[in-house]
Design an enzyme around this catalytic site. Structure first.
Site, PDB file in Angstrom:
ATOM      1  N   GLY A  49      41.974  45.673  60.326  1.00 34.27           N
ATOM      2  CA  GLY A  49      43.112  44.790  60.573  1.00 34.27           C
ATOM      3  C   GLY A  49      42.698  43.485  61.210  1.00 34.27           C
ATOM      4  O   GLY A  49      42.471  43.411  62.428  1.00 34.27           O
ATOM      5  N   GLU A 100      38.934  38.212  51.438  1.00 33.75           N
ATOM      6  CA  GLU A 100      37.594  38.167  52.037  1.00 33.75           C
ATOM      7  C   GLU A 100      37.012  36.754  52.000  1.00 33.75           C
ATOM      8  O   GLU A 100      35.862  36.557  51.628  1.00 33.75           O
ATOM      9  CB  GLU A 100      36.651  39.133  51.321  1.00 33.75           C
ATOM     10  CG  GLU A 100      37.169  40.545  51.321  1.00 33.75           C
ATOM     11  CD  GLU A 100      36.641  41.356  52.481  1.00 33.75           C
ATOM     12  OE1 GLU A 100      35.783  40.857  53.219  1.00 33.75           O
ATOM     13  OE2 GLU A 100      37.113  42.470  52.652  1.00 33.75           O
ATOM     14  N   LEU A 155      40.585  39.644  22.750  1.00 31.88           N
ATOM     15  CA  LEU A 155      41.371  40.803  22.330  1.00 31.88           C
ATOM     16  C   LEU A 155      42.756  40.414  21.809  1.00 31.88           C
ATOM     17  O   LEU A 155      43.488  41.279  21.315  1.00 31.88           O
ATOM     18  CB  LEU A 155      41.525  41.807  23.486  1.00 31.88           C
ATOM     19  CG  LEU A 155      40.458  42.904  23.537  1.00 31.88           C
ATOM     20  CD1 LEU A 155      39.128  42.346  24.015  1.00 31.88           C
ATOM     21  CD2 LEU A 155      40.881  44.057  24.409  1.00 31.88           C
TER      22      LEU A 155
END
Lengths: 396, 249
Positions: free
Chosen positions: A140, A375, A350
């Site tokens: 945290g 991060e 695709l």
């Protein structure tokens, strides 16, 4: 054809990357690859659709030694090289970013700070349990109003009589929060930022799950709410670090794993797109024979290969303990960025099939949108590199 | 109890097989080698016996340097020791059986486990030959194995059913899919395997029972033909083709 369950047995290796690895590094990667092929790929699309984390894999990954494997054996870990750890993250994220995030948080953001900053009793108590997956941890730091600027955090811990601390505050975007047995909570104190281990069930502590994500859907993301939480200093306070360098040190560890992991998602998308392009017929020939598709595939495999070589070098520096956080920033920034772009290009190869959960592409692509930001955002890492080369911090 | 597990290195099923220039062997370039999956069941069974009642498990392979990977993997999975018999492990099953028999005959193994066949070659011959050469009991294509005091009870697949055979140890048991679910090598096992060594010996000189004279890929499947017209017309065309071209009538 490459559906979601396609279990390609080879890592993409254009530049003889595997030849740079030691025997045990190759074996560790193979184990993780087999595990992902058999245990993750057949179930992951449903978990992502249902927004559930595949909890049953937690003890299995513990048994195999996937949590904090580079920490020493005396604490129930494996002492493997940083490159081996990176390869593990690569293969796990080839399964799903949620799975790699779970292992990243457990190993780098919970076990690592306990190992680096904890007391001997804390290490002996927590590390073997966390390594085995008997206990789950979360980290945290981020708050609703403090992301890139964690030093401004509002969460506060105040010393109380009798060797106790009182913690108040709210954390947000916490991977594993709701399922965690222990949270590493960072809080302002009169001595600067300190880390505390807060156990599940402590009065005043709760971890409600955040729902509604279009990314990392097979991962638990939570808030941590601390209302007059009282903890015991000896059991809870991480004694050996003060200041922002504590949490930042953890993030450097986790970012290192992310720089490897993102390439795993990219590899899955590249292999899927290559396989698709060779078998999809339009205008009477495989679409792989068209220059526009070849340009995409060539770009994808080139960036993937550059990324592999970048993290391999970083891993060797980390093994030699000569790496710098700014080098980790470059690897995280570059590899997540190119991986996200590889996933997007794979989606275009695709065509409409790219948006279906029959293929892993859209899931990986959406996952990496989070990884791009968490991060340390792409932008922040860019500024870290800018500061490294100019000597001038642009974000202050 | 001493258990020997014989492991064969085979090309990965995803490998695109190419015939070497001699026209008789596989081109080893770009081949990714794996342990034959049937041998993985054999190894897993040996490790389970070791964990259950205690045993010393030795892994063995016949082959060149690349076969060491198979043995390293076996050590990581829990084999106590490993031996490489340097010789042609891809060759004739009878030759391999003789090499293993020459090594194993005076080592006092209570049980020898291997796959019921090597993936790819599919001869299903090495295990039974090995038992015959050693003069010990055998049970093949085994899906369940129980050990007593110096005895074994094995359930084996036979055409249209299963058969339970009992016998005395030592014995050769060849494993079939279903015998167990092989584990993954744990990081702990992989790191522990680093400290174990592979003994390398020259395989006994033997005479092969058969020689490969030619190796060829199956012919490429011709493109399919789409029959035109409505259902009766298609049925008529199909019948005609079966009669005149395929000559099945």
């Amino acid at each position: 054809m490459a559906g979601a369950y396609a279990t390609f047995t080879h890592i993409t290796d254009y530049m003889g990357f595997e030849g740079l690895l030691t025997e045990e590094e190759r074996m560790i990667r193979e184990t993780a690859r087999k595990f992902v092929n058999a245990e993750v790929l057949p179930i992951i699309e449903k978990h992502a659709q249902d927004q559930t984390f595949p909890k049953h894999l937690i003890p299995k990954m513990g048994e195999l030694g996937f949590y904090g494997p580079s920490l020493p054996e005396e604490y129930g870990c494996m002492g493997v090289s940083n490159v081996a750890y990176g390869l593990l993250m690569y293969e796990l994220e080839r399964g799903d970013s949620g799975l790699r995030s779970f292992a990243s948080v457990q190993g780098s953001l919970v076990m690592w700070p306990i190992y680096a900053y904890g007391s001997e009793e804390q290490k002996k108590y927590w590390l073997p349990k966390l390594a085995a997956g008997e206990k789950i941890g979360c980290f945290g730091l981020t708050e609703p109003d403090f992301g890139s600027n964690p030093g401004g955090m509002l969460t506060k811990a105040v010393r109380e009589p009798g060797g106790k601390w009182r913690i108040n505050g709210t954390k947000m975007w916490i991977t594993n929060g709701t399922v965690a047995d222990v949270a590493v909570v960072w809080a302002q104190t009169e001595d600067g930022i300190r880390g505390f281990l807060v156990e599940k069930g402590t009065p005043g502590f709760s971890a409600p799950e955040m729902k509604g994500k279009w990314s990392l859907r097979a991962s638990t993301t939570s808030e941590l709410v601390l209302e007059d939480v009282i903890v015991d200093e000896k059991a809870s306070l991480l004694p050996n670090v003060k200041g922002l360098k504590g949490p930042l040190g953890c993030l450097t560890q986790a970012r290192y794993g992310i720089a490897w992991g993102a390439l795993g998602a990219a590899d899955a998308c590249y292999q899927c797109a290559l396989d698709y392009a060779k078998s999809r017929i339009q205008f009477d020939k495989p679409i792989a024979s068209f220059q526009l598709q070849q340009e995409k595939l060539a770009w994808m495999v080139t960036e993937l290969t550059k990324g592999q070589l970048l993290v391999h070098q970083l891993g060797r520096l980390k093994d030699a303990k000569t790496y710098t956080p700014a080098q980790v920033s470059m690897a995280k920034m570059n590899n997540v960025n190119v991986s996200l772009e590889i996933c997007r290009k794979a989606r275009t190869i695709l065509g409409a099939n790219g948006i279906l959960d029959e293929y892993p592409v859209m899931r990986h692509m959406a996952n990496l949108e989070s990884v791009y930001t968490y991060e340390g955002t792409h932008d922040m890492h860019t500024l870290v590199i800018g500061q490294e080369v100019t000597g001038i911090p642009a974000y202050r | 109890m001493k258990i020997l597990v014989a492991l064969k290195q085979v090309p990965d099923t995803e490998t695109k097989i190419k015939v070497a220039a001699d026209g008789k062997s596989l081109d080893p370039a770009d081949v990714k080698w794996i342990t034959s999956p049937y041998d993985e069941y054999a190894l897993e069974e040996a490790i389970r016996i070791k964990e259950g009642k205690g045993a010393e498990v030795m892994a063995l392979s016949v082959g060149g340097d690349t076969a060491k990977d198979v043995l390293k993997n076996a050590l990581a999975l829990g084999a106590d020791s490993a031996v490489l018999l340097k010789g042609d492990g891809q060759g004739d099953a009878f030759a391999v059986a003789q090499m293993i028999a020459a090594y194993a005959k005076d080592k006092g193994f209570d049980l020898i486990l291997c796959g019921n066949k090597g993936l790819g070659g599919d001869n299903a011959a090495m295990g039974p030959m090995l038992a015959e050469l050693l003069g010990v009991a055998q049970a093949n294509v085994v899906v369940k194995l129980e050990l007593g005091e110096g005895t074994f009870k094995a359930e084996r697949e036979i055409e249209g059913g299963s058969e339970v055979v009992e016998g005395a140890l030592p014995a050769v048991i060849t494993a079939q899919k279903g015998l167990n679910e092989p584990r993954y090598a744990s990081l702990k096992g992989i790191m522990a395997a680093k400290k174990k060594t592979i003994e390398e010996l020259d395989a006994a000189a033997v005479t092969a029972g058969a020689q490969v004279s030619a190796l060829a890929l199956p012919p490429e499947r011709p493109a399919g033909r789409l029959l035109q017209g409505d259902a009766p017309a298609q049925a008529q065309a199909l019948l005609q083709a079966l009669k005149d071209e395929a000559k099945v009538f």
